[in-house]
Design a protein around this motif. Structure first.
Motif, PDB file in Angstrom:
ATOM      1  N   ARG A 101      35.005  41.518  69.883  1.00 54.84           N
ATOM      2  CA  ARG A 101      35.620  41.771  68.577  1.00 54.84           C
ATOM      3  C   ARG A 101      35.554  40.499  67.739  1.00 54.84           C
ATOM      4  O   ARG A 101      35.828  39.399  68.239  1.00 54.84           O
ATOM      5  CB  ARG A 101      37.078  42.195  68.731  1.00 54.84           C
ATOM      6  N   PHE A 102      35.197  40.659  66.479  1.00 54.25           N
ATOM      7  CA  PHE A 102      35.101  39.537  65.551  1.00 54.25           C
ATOM      8  C   PHE A 102      36.047  39.777  64.380  1.00 54.25           C
ATOM      9  O   PHE A 102      36.336  40.932  64.042  1.00 54.25           O
ATOM     10  CB  PHE A 102      33.679  39.421  64.993  1.00 54.25           C
ATOM     11  N   ILE A 103      36.472  38.667  63.747  1.00 60.56           N
ATOM     12  CA  ILE A 103      37.218  38.815  62.494  1.00 60.56           C
ATOM     13  C   ILE A 103      36.478  38.053  61.404  1.00 60.56           C
ATOM     14  O   ILE A 103      35.768  37.080  61.686  1.00 60.56           O
ATOM     15  CB  ILE A 103      38.673  38.285  62.594  1.00 60.56           C
ATOM     16  N   ALA A 104      36.628  38.531  60.171  1.00 60.80           N
ATOM     17  CA  ALA A 104      36.087  37.811  59.012  1.00 60.80           C
ATOM     18  C   ALA A 104      37.295  37.271  58.263  1.00 60.80           C
ATOM     19  O   ALA A 104      38.218  38.026  57.941  1.00 60.80           O
ATOM     20  CB  ALA A 104      35.302  38.761  58.133  1.00 60.80           C
ATOM     21  N   ILE A 105      37.305  35.943  58.021  1.00 60.75           N
ATOM     22  CA  ILE A 105      38.457  35.339  57.346  1.00 60.75           C
ATOM     23  C   ILE A 105      38.083  34.822  55.958  1.00 60.75           C
ATOM     24  O   ILE A 105      36.925  34.486  55.692  1.00 60.75           O
ATOM     25  CB  ILE A 105      39.084  34.195  58.185  1.00 60.75           C
ATOM     26  N   SER A 106      39.110  34.775  55.093  1.00 60.48           N
ATOM     27  CA  SER A 106      38.909  34.272  53.735  1.00 60.48           C
ATOM     28  C   SER A 106      40.165  33.479  53.389  1.00 60.48           C
ATOM     29  O   SER A 106      41.192  33.617  54.062  1.00 60.48           O
ATOM     30  CB  SER A 106      38.755  35.484  52.811  1.00 60.48           C
ATOM     31  N   ASN A 107      40.114  32.630  52.350  1.00 56.41           N
ATOM     32  CA  ASN A 107      41.377  31.956  52.026  1.00 56.41           C
ATOM     33  C   ASN A 107      42.168  32.713  50.960  1.00 56.41           C
ATOM     34  O   ASN A 107      43.186  32.246  50.486  1.00 56.41           O
ATOM     35  CB  ASN A 107      41.215  30.463  51.694  1.00 56.41           C
TER      36      ASN A 107
ATOM     37  N   MET B 181      25.103  38.271  64.354  1.00 53.81           N
ATOM     38  CA  MET B 181      24.899  39.727  64.306  1.00 53.81           C
ATOM     39  C   MET B 181      26.131  40.407  63.708  1.00 53.81           C
ATOM     40  O   MET B 181      26.021  41.343  62.909  1.00 53.81           O
ATOM     41  CB  MET B 181      24.610  40.266  65.713  1.00 53.81           C
ATOM     42  N   ALA B 182      27.314  39.906  64.113  1.00 55.70           N
ATOM     43  CA  ALA B 182      28.555  40.481  63.562  1.00 55.70           C
ATOM     44  C   ALA B 182      28.624  40.195  62.060  1.00 55.70           C
ATOM     45  O   ALA B 182      29.006  41.065  61.265  1.00 55.70           O
ATOM     46  CB  ALA B 182      29.765  39.885  64.277  1.00 55.70           C
ATOM     47  N   ALA B 183      28.230  38.974  61.660  1.00 52.18           N
ATOM     48  CA  ALA B 183      28.284  38.607  60.234  1.00 52.18           C
ATOM     49  C   ALA B 183      27.386  39.533  59.417  1.00 52.18           C
ATOM     50  O   ALA B 183      27.782  40.024  58.359  1.00 52.18           O
ATOM     51  CB  ALA B 183      27.857  37.153  60.058  1.00 52.18           C
ATOM     52  N   ARG B 184      26.185  39.808  59.933  1.00 50.34           N
ATOM     53  CA  ARG B 184      25.268  40.704  59.202  1.00 50.34           C
ATOM     54  C   ARG B 184      25.781  42.135  59.206  1.00 50.34           C
ATOM     55  O   ARG B 184      25.599  42.878  58.242  1.00 50.34           O
ATOM     56  CB  ARG B 184      23.859  40.644  59.805  1.00 50.34           C
ATOM     57  N   GLY B 185      26.434  42.509  60.308  1.00 53.07           N
ATOM     58  CA  GLY B 185      27.001  43.860  60.390  1.00 53.07           C
ATOM     59  C   GLY B 185      28.086  44.066  59.338  1.00 53.07           C
ATOM     60  O   GLY B 185      28.218  45.148  58.773  1.00 53.07           O
ATOM     61  N   MET B 186      28.858  43.012  59.093  1.00 53.15           N
ATOM     62  CA  MET B 186      29.964  43.144  58.132  1.00 53.15           C
ATOM     63  C   MET B 186      29.526  42.883  56.702  1.00 53.15           C
ATOM     64  O   MET B 186      30.021  43.485  55.765  1.00 53.15           O
ATOM     65  CB  MET B 186      31.085  42.146  58.492  1.00 53.15           C
ATOM     66  N   PHE B 187      28.597  41.920  56.523  1.00 53.34           N
ATOM     67  CA  PHE B 187      28.183  41.518  55.169  1.00 53.34           C
ATOM     68  C   PHE B 187      26.662  41.529  55.105  1.00 53.34           C
ATOM     69  O   PHE B 187      26.019  40.489  55.252  1.00 53.34           O
ATOM     70  CB  PHE B 187      28.730  40.117  54.826  1.00 53.34           C
ATOM     71  N   SER B 188      26.092  42.714  54.909  1.00 58.65           N
ATOM     72  CA  SER B 188      24.625  42.840  54.950  1.00 58.65           C
ATOM     73  C   SER B 188      23.986  42.025  53.824  1.00 58.65           C
ATOM     74  O   SER B 188      22.829  41.604  53.940  1.00 58.65           O
ATOM     75  CB  SER B 188      24.225  44.312  54.853  1.00 58.65           C
ATOM     76  N   ASP B 189      24.738  41.774  52.722  1.00 58.79           N
ATOM     77  CA  ASP B 189      24.182  40.994  51.610  1.00 58.79           C
ATOM     78  C   ASP B 189      24.608  39.516  51.696  1.00 58.79           C
ATOM     79  O   ASP B 189      24.399  38.752  50.762  1.00 58.79           O
ATOM     80  CB  ASP B 189      24.644  41.586  50.269  1.00 58.79           C
TER      81      ASP B 189
ATOM     82  N   GLU C 268      38.587  47.661  60.645  1.00 57.80           N
ATOM     83  CA  GLU C 268      37.686  47.218  61.715  1.00 57.80           C
ATOM     84  C   GLU C 268      36.542  48.207  61.839  1.00 57.80           C
ATOM     85  O   GLU C 268      36.759  49.417  61.951  1.00 57.80           O
ATOM     86  CB  GLU C 268      38.443  47.102  63.043  1.00 57.80           C
ATOM     87  N   LEU C 269      35.318  47.680  61.787  1.00 56.82           N
ATOM     88  CA  LEU C 269      34.127  48.530  61.928  1.00 56.82           C
ATOM     89  C   LEU C 269      33.543  48.293  63.308  1.00 56.82           C
ATOM     90  O   LEU C 269      33.902  47.322  63.977  1.00 56.82           O
ATOM     91  CB  LEU C 269      33.065  48.128  60.893  1.00 56.82           C
ATOM     92  N   ASP C 270      32.619  49.147  63.746  1.00 59.90           N
ATOM     93  CA  ASP C 270      31.892  48.789  64.962  1.00 59.90           C
ATOM     94  C   ASP C 270      30.403  48.766  64.708  1.00 59.90           C
ATOM     95  O   ASP C 270      29.941  49.168  63.642  1.00 59.90           O
ATOM     96  CB  ASP C 270      32.325  49.610  66.178  1.00 59.90           C
ATOM     97  N   SER C 271      29.645  48.241  65.704  1.00 57.93           N
ATOM     98  CA  SER C 271      28.235  47.943  65.452  1.00 57.93           C
ATOM     99  C   SER C 271      27.427  49.190  65.107  1.00 57.93           C
ATOM    100  O   SER C 271      26.351  49.090  64.538  1.00 57.93           O
ATOM    101  CB  SER C 271      27.606  47.190  66.618  1.00 57.93           C
TER     102      SER C 271
ATOM    103  N   VAL D 297      27.745  44.120  73.053  1.00 54.82           N
ATOM    104  CA  VAL D 297      26.932  42.981  73.495  1.00 54.82           C
ATOM    105  C   VAL D 297      25.920  43.464  74.531  1.00 54.82           C
ATOM    106  O   VAL D 297      26.284  44.104  75.516  1.00 54.82           O
ATOM    107  CB  VAL D 297      27.861  41.896  74.125  1.00 54.82           C
ATOM    108  N   ARG D 298      24.648  43.177  74.281  1.00 50.77           N
ATOM    109  CA  ARG D 298      23.590  43.541  75.254  1.00 50.77           C
ATOM    110  C   ARG D 298      22.837  42.276  75.596  1.00 50.77           C
ATOM    111  O   ARG D 298      22.157  41.710  74.735  1.00 50.77           O
ATOM    112  CB  ARG D 298      22.595  44.526  74.625  1.00 50.77           C
ATOM    113  N   HIS D 299      22.976  41.837  76.837  1.00 52.70           N
ATOM    114  CA  HIS D 299      22.260  40.622  77.251  1.00 52.70           C
ATOM    115  C   HIS D 299      20.883  40.990  77.813  1.00 52.70           C
ATOM    116  O   HIS D 299      20.780  41.862  78.687  1.00 52.70           O
ATOM    117  CB  HIS D 299      23.024  39.888  78.353  1.00 52.70           C
ATOM    118  N   CYS D 300      19.829  40.282  77.337  1.00 50.41           N
ATOM    119  CA  CYS D 300      18.472  40.500  77.851  1.00 50.41           C
ATOM    120  C   CYS D 300      17.965  39.201  78.458  1.00 50.41           C
ATOM    121  O   CYS D 300      18.463  38.110  78.141  1.00 50.41           O
ATOM    122  CB  CYS D 300      17.521  40.892  76.719  1.00 50.41           C
ATOM    123  N   LEU D 301      16.929  39.325  79.298  1.00 47.85           N
ATOM    124  CA  LEU D 301      16.279  38.137  79.841  1.00 47.85           C
ATOM    125  C   LEU D 301      15.038  37.889  78.986  1.00 47.85           C
ATOM    126  O   LEU D 301      14.141  38.745  78.923  1.00 47.85           O
ATOM    127  CB  LEU D 301      15.905  38.370  81.310  1.00 47.85           C
ATOM    128  N   LEU D 302      14.997  36.740  78.306  1.00 44.68           N
ATOM    129  CA  LEU D 302      13.910  36.445  77.367  1.00 44.68           C
ATOM    130  C   LEU D 302      13.060  35.281  77.869  1.00 44.68           C
ATOM    131  O   LEU D 302      13.592  34.292  78.364  1.00 44.68           O
ATOM    132  CB  LEU D 302      14.486  36.069  75.991  1.00 44.68           C
TER     133      LEU D 302
END
Ligand SMILES: O=C(O)C(=O)C[C@]1(C(=O)O)C=C[C@@H](O)C=C1
Length: 390
Positions: free
Chosen positions: A286-292, A129-137, A382-385, A195-200
């Motif tokens: 909190r998530f980080i996106a790393i690159s070399n 979810m964080a990955a899509r939030g940061m890089f929608s493409d 830093e962005l948020d959801s 983070v929202r935890h649901c019972l599935l």
């Protein structure tokens, strides 16, 4: 006693202090030039000791018994720290780090388009979810362990790696911090996910039918109150929340449920039996996106560095003073023990700032020269959801 009058006296003394301080700093600047010509280091410990002993002796009054020596020692320690900061600024050379930062600032300052993004776990996990939030493409690729994320970026298999570093309830993700020392990488984005935890459970299953629940240990501990209120539900640990949801969707037993995100319900065709079962009202990771590649976007407002400090009284304080002098707000300080050492630590600092500020580049260059180990981990936004910038 007249307060106004006393304050006027203080103002007069402050004027003298500032004037003397300016004179002192002017001479300190000349000393820096002397040191540059004679190839001498900025720090001269013996001289500092002499200065401290001398001024401390002057601060005790044998007649009245007044003793300000501790205060005066502290004051002059600070004054000499400021001298060294100025001298270091005067002498800071053009280093590889400062050149790399300048280069990154000059290069195109945009994130890669349609990057391949490495995520831990399976689809629907909070990392995805964080990955899509940061890089929608972005095109997501999933890996089992955090170390696989660092490896895939190092090998160039993925352009970006996404890693969780901190949860507002459970604290830092220590595995990730420990891996950071092993790899060379740059942080290019930050993301704060609510983070929202649901019972599935499977479609048609009601809450009363549920006998067993599966999830990751952190999610289970974050839903402790809910699980304690339902002691007849057996709790099972699973490698991650989304994998638990997938297991429930594939399991023949209709009494099983998973604690996972609402997104997992869509991905694994499950129903949300209960929404929001976590204990704390608000829970963020909190998530980080790393690159070399070092990449500093124009909107970058956060910096991360890792460094070691000498085992000396006041070394952390002196370091933090240097941040404070530039009005940089420290947003996180994490320390991790260094393996094979006698309780030595690696410190991780996050602070506000943009490297386009020359003073910040000088500070980083200075830290690199002062610390036995120093790594500039990145300057990023830093962005948020909610899409907002935090
Ligand atoms: O005497 C020097 O070498 C200086 O650079 C001056 C000074 C000071 O402020 O007094 C500053 C740094 C040194 O570590 C010692 C003393």
């Amino acid at each position: 006693m007249d307060l106004k009058n006393m304050r006027e006296q203080i103002d007069g003394i402050d004027e003298q202090i500032v004037s003397l301080f300016k004179n002192r700093m002017r001479i300190v600047h000349d000393v820096a030039e002397y040191k540059r010509l004679n190839n001498l280091p900025v720090l001269h410990t013996d001289r500092e000791q002499q200065v401290l002993d001398r001024v401390a002796a002057m601060a005790t009054d044998p007649v009245t018994g007044d003793d300000l020596s501790d205060y005066v020692r502290f004051l002059f320690t600070t004054i000499m720290d400021l001298s060294k900061t100025q001298q270091n600024n005067d002498l800071t050379a053009d280093t590889r780090l400062s050149r790399t930062i300048h280069q990154a600032l000059e290069d195109g300052r945009t994130l890669p388009v349609a990057p391949v993004v490495a995520c831990q776990g399976v689809d629907g996990a909070y990392s995805s979810m964080a990955a899509r939030g940061m890089f929608s493409d972005g095109k997501l690729r999933f890996y089992q362990d955090f170390s696989d994320i660092f490896e895939s970026v190092k090998r160039g298999e993925c352009d970006i790696g996404v890693l969780p570093i901190e949860n507002s309830t459970a604290g830092s993700v220590n595995n990730v911090y420990d891996l950071m020392k092993k790899y060379q990488f740059h942080i290019v984005r930050g993301y704060r996910l609510e983070v929202r935890h649901c019972l599935l459970a499977k479609p048609g299953v009601h809450f009363d039918d549920i006998t067993d629940v599966y999830s990751h240990t952190q999610a289970i501990s974050q839903c402790h109150d809910f699980l304690q209120a339902h002691p007849n539900i057996r709790v099972h640990l699973y490698s991650n929340t989304a994998a638990a949801a997938r297991f429930v969707s594939e399991c023949g037993d209709r009494g099983v449920a998973a604690i996972a995100s609402r997104e997992c319900a869509d991905i694994y065709r499950l129903n949300v039996v209960l929404d929001e079962i976590k204990d704390a009202k608000r829970n963020y990771t909190r998530f980080i996106a790393i690159s070399n590649k070092m990449l500093i976007t124009e909107d970058a407002n956060r910096m991360s560095v890792a460094l070691t400090l000498p085992h000396e009284a006041g070394s952390l304080y002196k370091l933090i003073t240097q941040f404070a002098m530039l009005e940089l707000n420290l947003t996180k300080l994490e320390s991790r023990p260094l393996p094979d050492t006698n309780f030595e630590f690696l410190f991780y600092f996050d602070f506000t700032g943009n490297a386009a500020n020359e003073h910040i580049i000088k500070l980083l260059t200075r830290l690199e020269q002062q610390c036995d180990y120093f790594a500039f981990l990145g300057n990023y936004r830093e962005l948020d959801s909610s899409g907002a910038i935090s």
